[in-house]
Each structure stands twice: as structure tokens, then as C-alpha cells.
Design an enzyme around this catalytic site. Sequence first.
Site, short mmCIF file in Angstrom:
data_model
loop_
_atom_site.label_atom_id
_atom_site.label_comp_id
_atom_site.label_asym_id
_atom_site.label_seq_id
_atom_site.Cartn_x
_atom_site.Cartn_y
_atom_site.Cartn_z
CD1 TRP A 7 43.16 38.73 46.03
CD2 TRP A 7 41.09 38.40 46.81
NE1 TRP A 7 43.26 37.90 47.12
CE2 TRP A 7 42.01 37.68 47.63
CE3 TRP A 7 39.73 38.34 47.12
CZ2 TRP A 7 41.60 36.93 48.73
CZ3 TRP A 7 39.33 37.60 48.21
CH2 TRP A 7 40.26 36.89 49.00
CG ASP A 8 35.53 41.45 41.33
OD1 ASP A 8 35.79 42.35 40.51
OD2 ASP A 8 34.42 41.34 41.89
CG LEU A 9 37.42 46.90 44.28
CD1 LEU A 9 38.08 46.67 45.64
CD2 LEU A 9 37.95 48.16 43.60
CG ASP A 10 33.29 47.43 42.49
OD1 ASP A 10 33.72 48.05 43.48
OD2 ASP A 10 33.35 47.89 41.34
CB THR A 12 35.22 40.15 45.41
OG1 THR A 12 34.44 39.70 44.29
CG2 THR A 12 36.13 39.01 45.87
#
Length: 208
Positions: A7-10, A12
Site C-alpha cells: 500500500w502507498d500512504l499519501d 491512498t
Amino acid sequence: MKNYILWDLDGTLTDSKEGIIRCIQYALETFGLTPPPYESLSWCIGPPINETFKRLAPMATEEEVLKLVALYRERFAPIGLYENRVYPFIVDILLEMKETRKQFLATSKPHIFANRIMVHFELSTYFQRIFGSELSGVRSNKAELIKYILDQEQISPDNVFMIGDRKHDIIGAKANGIASLGVTWGYGGRPELQEAGADHIFDAPQDL
């Protein structure tokens, strides 16, 4: 079924626009430059921060770019990382996915900040491990970061997919031969994700 998710963070998992942009404006202003208007800086969410400052201050030397990054972090560490919110339905999805898959965070953000964000917003419990870059910039390139995760966790490329909102996530996934899922509720948008070659694109978290 693929057994692993990156998973990406920012853009997402969380909407980090306010914190990132206000820290960029703070760094530029403190450095003595006139920062662009708030609403014109959404493109800054996703790319490594040193690349962002190179675009915003094209005449800056490498040393000056490092100074801008330091000023950015001066505000981000105590304030900016909390100017953030988890997108609706994300927790439900993470909980459901956790039942059948192992999940890892793959963010270009330094892992020291990513860890604090994930703990503060109570997301870390859904993840096996949180991966990010070093403060020096090592592994801020998403392709390098993904390769590092695959090597560290001994994950086969055909058994994992990457979820992210920017072209960097898709390009990084393709560079490592893994499937990519683009999401449009972040900051890249459907045209950017299509051009990057996302295997699938989703318009709402619950669609995942």
C-alpha cells in the site's frame, strides 16, 4: 489470489494534503522564496520531497535543496504529519484484507515519519511491516523501495500487487514485474494512472 499487498500512504490510505503543502510553503518562505498558492501544490503529494523542491526552486543548488528539505521537516515532524486524515472506508478494507493477505506499507516518505503516522491514526495493526525511505533519500524512488521489500520479505512478484494513487506507484510496480492497482481518490487522477499503465483503476475505496 495474490497473498501480499503493498500500500502507498499519501493519497491512498490518508489525505495528507494540508500537512505536506503547508510544510512546503513554510520551507520556501523560511528560505526566502515566495511559495506558490496552496491550491496549486497538489502535485507535490506523492513524489520524493527532494524532487519536489528541485521543481519548485530550479535554480537551487544540491546543498540548498537539502536545506529546503530540512526546513520542511522542521515543521513536518511536530505539526505537519498530524495535519492528515484517513480516507473513509479504508479501515474497513484493511481489516477485511488482513483476514486473507499480508499487507505492507510502501511509501517514499521516510519510515521514521511513516511509522508515527501509522501509529497515530491506528493503522499499523493491519500491516506486517512499514517500509519507507531513509532520511538521506535512500529508497525514496518507488521502484527501488518495492525491490527492497520483495527482497527483504522474499515475496515473488507474481504473488503481490501495489495499490497507489500516483504514477510513481504504478511505474515502480511495473519495474518490478508486479500487478498495479491505481486509485483516483488521491492526487494522480485517472489520466495519470492510465498513462503510467495501471492494470486496474478504482474510483472509490469500497470498490477495492
